[in-house]
Each structure stands twice: as structure tokens, then as C-alpha cells.
Design a protein around this motif. Structure first.
Motif, PDB file in Angstrom:
ATOM      1  N   LYS A 189     -77.604 -38.767 -76.169  1.00  0.00           N
ATOM      2  CA  LYS A 189     -77.369 -39.840 -77.133  1.00  0.00           C
ATOM      3  C   LYS A 189     -76.029 -40.525 -76.864  1.00  0.00           C
ATOM      4  CE  LYS A 189     -80.072 -37.987 -80.981  1.00  0.00           C
ATOM      5  NZ  LYS A 189     -80.000 -37.462 -82.361  1.00  0.00           N
ATOM      6  N   THR A 190     -75.024 -39.733 -76.556  1.00  0.00           N
ATOM      7  CA  THR A 190     -73.705 -40.294 -76.254  1.00  0.00           C
ATOM      8  C   THR A 190     -73.765 -41.182 -75.015  1.00  0.00           C
ATOM      9  OG1 THR A 190     -72.600 -38.394 -77.244  1.00  0.00           O
ATOM     10  CG2 THR A 190     -71.298 -39.720 -75.714  1.00  0.00           C
ATOM     11  N   ALA A 191     -74.466 -40.721 -73.982  1.00  0.00           N
ATOM     12  CA  ALA A 191     -74.598 -41.509 -72.750  1.00  0.00           C
ATOM     13  C   ALA A 191     -75.332 -42.820 -73.021  1.00  0.00           C
ATOM     14  CB  ALA A 191     -75.329 -40.693 -71.685  1.00  0.00           C
ATOM     15  N   ALA A 192     -76.400 -42.754 -73.817  1.00  0.00           N
ATOM     16  CA  ALA A 192     -77.157 -43.970 -74.131  1.00  0.00           C
ATOM     17  C   ALA A 192     -76.313 -44.953 -74.935  1.00  0.00           C
ATOM     18  CB  ALA A 192     -78.424 -43.608 -74.899  1.00  0.00           C
ATOM     19  N   GLN A 193     -75.574 -44.447 -75.905  1.00  0.00           N
ATOM     20  CA  GLN A 193     -74.714 -45.321 -76.711  1.00  0.00           C
ATOM     21  C   GLN A 193     -73.625 -45.957 -75.855  1.00  0.00           C
ATOM     22  OE1 GLN A 193     -73.466 -42.499 -79.645  1.00  0.00           O
ATOM     23  NE2 GLN A 193     -75.196 -42.908 -80.997  1.00  0.00           N
ATOM     24  N   THR A 194     -73.088 -45.186 -74.927  1.00  0.00           N
ATOM     25  CA  THR A 194     -72.049 -45.714 -74.043  1.00  0.00           C
ATOM     26  C   THR A 194     -72.618 -46.800 -73.138  1.00  0.00           C
ATOM     27  OG1 THR A 194     -70.912 -43.582 -74.072  1.00  0.00           O
ATOM     28  CG2 THR A 194     -70.329 -45.097 -72.304  1.00  0.00           C
ATOM     29  N   ALA A 195     -73.797 -46.548 -72.575  1.00  0.00           N
ATOM     30  CA  ALA A 195     -74.431 -47.544 -71.700  1.00  0.00           C
ATOM     31  C   ALA A 195     -74.723 -48.832 -72.464  1.00  0.00           C
ATOM     32  CB  ALA A 195     -75.713 -46.972 -71.100  1.00  0.00           C
ATOM     33  N   LEU A 196     -75.255 -48.702 -73.661  1.00  0.00           N
ATOM     34  CA  LEU A 196     -75.558 -49.894 -74.454  1.00  0.00           C
ATOM     35  C   LEU A 196     -74.298 -50.664 -74.830  1.00  0.00           C
ATOM     36  CD1 LEU A 196     -78.401 -48.655 -76.811  1.00  0.00           C
ATOM     37  CD2 LEU A 196     -78.557 -50.344 -74.984  1.00  0.00           C
ATOM     38  N   SER A 197     -73.219 -49.944 -75.073  1.00  0.00           N
ATOM     39  CA  SER A 197     -71.980 -50.622 -75.449  1.00  0.00           C
ATOM     40  C   SER A 197     -71.374 -51.403 -74.285  1.00  0.00           C
ATOM     41  CB  SER A 197     -70.960 -49.619 -75.976  1.00  0.00           C
ATOM     42  OG  SER A 197     -70.450 -48.819 -74.936  1.00  0.00           O
ATOM     43  N   MET A 198     -71.761 -51.070 -73.068  1.00  0.00           N
ATOM     44  CA  MET A 198     -71.210 -51.756 -71.903  1.00  0.00           C
ATOM     45  C   MET A 198     -71.988 -53.022 -71.536  1.00  0.00           C
ATOM     46  SD  MET A 198     -70.067 -48.655 -69.466  1.00  0.00           S
ATOM     47  CE  MET A 198     -69.233 -49.831 -68.419  1.00  0.00           C
ATOM     48  N   LEU A 199     -73.148 -53.211 -72.139  1.00  0.00           N
ATOM     49  CA  LEU A 199     -73.954 -54.388 -71.839  1.00  0.00           C
ATOM     50  C   LEU A 199     -73.546 -55.523 -72.765  1.00  0.00           C
ATOM     51  CD1 LEU A 199     -77.417 -52.671 -71.438  1.00  0.00           C
ATOM     52  CD2 LEU A 199     -75.705 -53.130 -69.686  1.00  0.00           C
ATOM     53  N   THR A 200     -73.277 -56.648 -72.191  1.00  0.00           N
ATOM     54  CA  THR A 200     -72.848 -57.814 -72.947  1.00  0.00           C
ATOM     55  C   THR A 200     -74.051 -58.666 -73.305  1.00  0.00           C
ATOM     56  OG1 THR A 200     -70.800 -57.799 -71.684  1.00  0.00           O
ATOM     57  CG2 THR A 200     -71.296 -59.793 -72.898  1.00  0.00           C
ATOM     58  N   VAL A 201     -74.080 -59.152 -74.519  1.00  0.00           N
ATOM     59  CA  VAL A 201     -75.171 -60.020 -74.969  1.00  0.00           C
ATOM     60  C   VAL A 201     -75.155 -61.296 -74.130  1.00  0.00           C
ATOM     61  CG1 VAL A 201     -76.067 -61.351 -76.917  1.00  0.00           C
ATOM     62  CG2 VAL A 201     -75.079 -59.086 -77.293  1.00  0.00           C
ATOM     63  N   GLY A 202     -76.303 -61.674 -73.632  1.00  0.00           N
ATOM     64  CA  GLY A 202     -76.416 -62.887 -72.844  1.00  0.00           C
ATOM     65  C   GLY A 202     -76.143 -62.690 -71.362  1.00  0.00           C
ATOM     66  N   GLN A 203     -75.790 -61.503 -70.967  1.00  0.00           N
ATOM     67  CA  GLN A 203     -75.504 -61.235 -69.560  1.00  0.00           C
ATOM     68  C   GLN A 203     -76.820 -61.011 -68.814  1.00  0.00           C
ATOM     69  OE1 GLN A 203     -73.081 -57.764 -69.013  1.00  0.00           O
ATOM     70  NE2 GLN A 203     -72.400 -58.381 -67.000  1.00  0.00           N
ATOM     71  N   GLY A 235     -77.399 -30.857 -75.161  1.00  0.00           N
ATOM     72  CA  GLY A 235     -78.008 -31.826 -74.245  1.00  0.00           C
ATOM     73  C   GLY A 235     -78.491 -33.070 -74.963  1.00  0.00           C
ATOM     74  N   ILE A 236     -79.097 -32.882 -76.133  1.00  0.00           N
ATOM     75  CA  ILE A 236     -79.549 -34.027 -76.926  1.00  0.00           C
ATOM     76  C   ILE A 236     -78.358 -34.868 -77.348  1.00  0.00           C
ATOM     77  CG2 ILE A 236     -80.571 -34.687 -79.154  1.00  0.00           C
ATOM     78  CD1 ILE A 236     -82.477 -32.260 -78.768  1.00  0.00           C
ATOM     79  N   ARG A 237     -77.305 -34.201 -77.804  1.00  0.00           N
ATOM     80  CA  ARG A 237     -76.095 -34.926 -78.227  1.00  0.00           C
ATOM     81  C   ARG A 237     -75.484 -35.673 -77.041  1.00  0.00           C
ATOM     82  NH1 ARG A 237     -71.465 -34.083 -82.293  1.00  0.00           N
ATOM     83  NH2 ARG A 237     -73.141 -33.407 -83.634  1.00  0.00           N
ATOM     84  N   ALA A 238     -75.430 -35.048 -75.874  1.00  0.00           N
ATOM     85  CA  ALA A 238     -74.854 -35.686 -74.687  1.00  0.00           C
ATOM     86  C   ALA A 238     -75.703 -36.876 -74.236  1.00  0.00           C
ATOM     87  CB  ALA A 238     -74.717 -34.670 -73.555  1.00  0.00           C
ATOM     88  N   TYR A 247     -68.101 -35.344 -71.223  1.00  0.00           N
ATOM     89  CA  TYR A 247     -67.102 -35.208 -72.279  1.00  0.00           C
ATOM     90  C   TYR A 247     -67.750 -34.691 -73.565  1.00  0.00           C
ATOM     91  CZ  TYR A 247     -63.191 -36.295 -75.335  1.00  0.00           C
ATOM     92  OH  TYR A 247     -62.185 -36.200 -76.258  1.00  0.00           O
ATOM     93  N   SER A 248     -68.934 -35.168 -73.868  1.00  0.00           N
ATOM     94  CA  SER A 248     -69.663 -34.707 -75.047  1.00  0.00           C
ATOM     95  C   SER A 248     -69.984 -33.220 -74.943  1.00  0.00           C
ATOM     96  CB  SER A 248     -70.945 -35.509 -75.227  1.00  0.00           C
ATOM     97  OG  SER A 248     -71.713 -35.009 -76.286  1.00  0.00           O
ATOM     98  N   LEU A 249     -70.434 -32.778 -73.770  1.00  0.00           N
ATOM     99  CA  LEU A 249     -70.719 -31.350 -73.573  1.00  0.00           C
ATOM    100  C   LEU A 249     -69.464 -30.501 -73.737  1.00  0.00           C
ATOM    101  CD1 LEU A 249     -73.174 -31.448 -70.536  1.00  0.00           C
ATOM    102  CD2 LEU A 249     -73.710 -30.767 -72.885  1.00  0.00           C
ATOM    103  N   LEU A 250     -68.363 -30.975 -73.184  1.00  0.00           N
ATOM    104  CA  LEU A 250     -67.105 -30.228 -73.308  1.00  0.00           C
ATOM    105  C   LEU A 250     -66.629 -30.175 -74.756  1.00  0.00           C
ATOM    106  CD1 LEU A 250     -65.254 -31.509 -70.120  1.00  0.00           C
ATOM    107  CD2 LEU A 250     -66.322 -29.283 -70.474  1.00  0.00           C
ATOM    108  N   THR A 251     -66.789 -31.267 -75.479  1.00  0.00           N
ATOM    109  CA  THR A 251     -66.417 -31.294 -76.891  1.00  0.00           C
ATOM    110  C   THR A 251     -67.304 -30.341 -77.682  1.00  0.00           C
ATOM    111  OG1 THR A 251     -65.684 -33.574 -76.703  1.00  0.00           O
ATOM    112  CG2 THR A 251     -66.140 -32.772 -78.920  1.00  0.00           C
ATOM    113  N   SER A 252     -68.587 -30.307 -77.375  1.00  0.00           N
ATOM    114  CA  SER A 252     -69.499 -29.389 -78.058  1.00  0.00           C
ATOM    115  C   SER A 252     -69.120 -27.940 -77.787  1.00  0.00           C
ATOM    116  CB  SER A 252     -70.944 -29.639 -77.611  1.00  0.00           C
ATOM    117  OG  SER A 252     -71.366 -30.918 -77.998  1.00  0.00           O
ATOM    118  N   ALA A 253     -68.702 -27.654 -76.570  1.00  0.00           N
ATOM    119  CA  ALA A 253     -68.294 -26.293 -76.231  1.00  0.00           C
ATOM    120  C   ALA A 253     -67.015 -25.904 -76.955  1.00  0.00           C
ATOM    121  CB  ALA A 253     -68.103 -26.168 -74.722  1.00  0.00           C
TER     122      ALA A 253
END
Length: 72
Positions: free
Chosen positions: A19-33, A14-17, A53-59
Motif C-alpha cells: 500500500k505504501t509503494a502504491a501510494q508513493t507511486a501515485l503521488s509521483m504522477l502529475t495530473v495531465g502528464q 507485506g500488505i502495508r508495504a 522503509y515501511s517494512l523496517l518501520t513495521s519491524a
């Protein structure tokens, strides 16, 4: 798998998932938007899929965090 081990696995996965969700969300935000210009539904949807996907990969591949704690 013991109940205690299963709880450890879900916590680590759950912690790994999250973190993955947060990193994905941050990567979708454009600077200056502007915050009002962001398609938040799209960001949430893609981040959710990344977390699943992270949970499935962990499994499928295991969690290195748990292997390290077992060695100690």
C-alpha cells in the motif's frame, strides 16, 4: 515468535508495504502528464525504497493490525 505468528507478521507487513509503494507511486504522477513522459524507473525506485522503509518501520514499531486481532 512462533512460525504461525511470523507468517501473520509478514503478511500484514507485506500488505502495508505494498500500500505504501502504491501510494508513493501515485503521488509521483502529475495530473495531465503523458504516460510516455513519466520516468518509470524513477517511480519504481522510489516506490521500492518506500516499501523497504515501511517494512523496517513495521519491524521497529510493530503492526497495529496484529495487536487488534490479538485483542479479539
Amino acid at each position: 515468535m512462533k512460525n504461525k505468528d511470523l507468517i501473520k507478521w509478514w503478511k500484514a507487513a507485506g500488505i502495508r508495504a505494498a500500500k505504501t509503494a502504491a501510494q508513493t507511486a501515485l503521488s509521483m504522477l502529475t495530473v495531465g502528464q503523458a504516460v510516455t513522459d513519466i520516468n518509470w524507473v524513477n517511480v519504481a525506485s522510489i516506490s521500492f525504497v518506500a516499501a523497504v522503509y515501511s517494512l523496517l518501520t513495521s519491524a521497529a514499531k510493530g503492526l497495529p493490525e496484529l495487536k487488534e486481532s490479538e485483542e479479539k
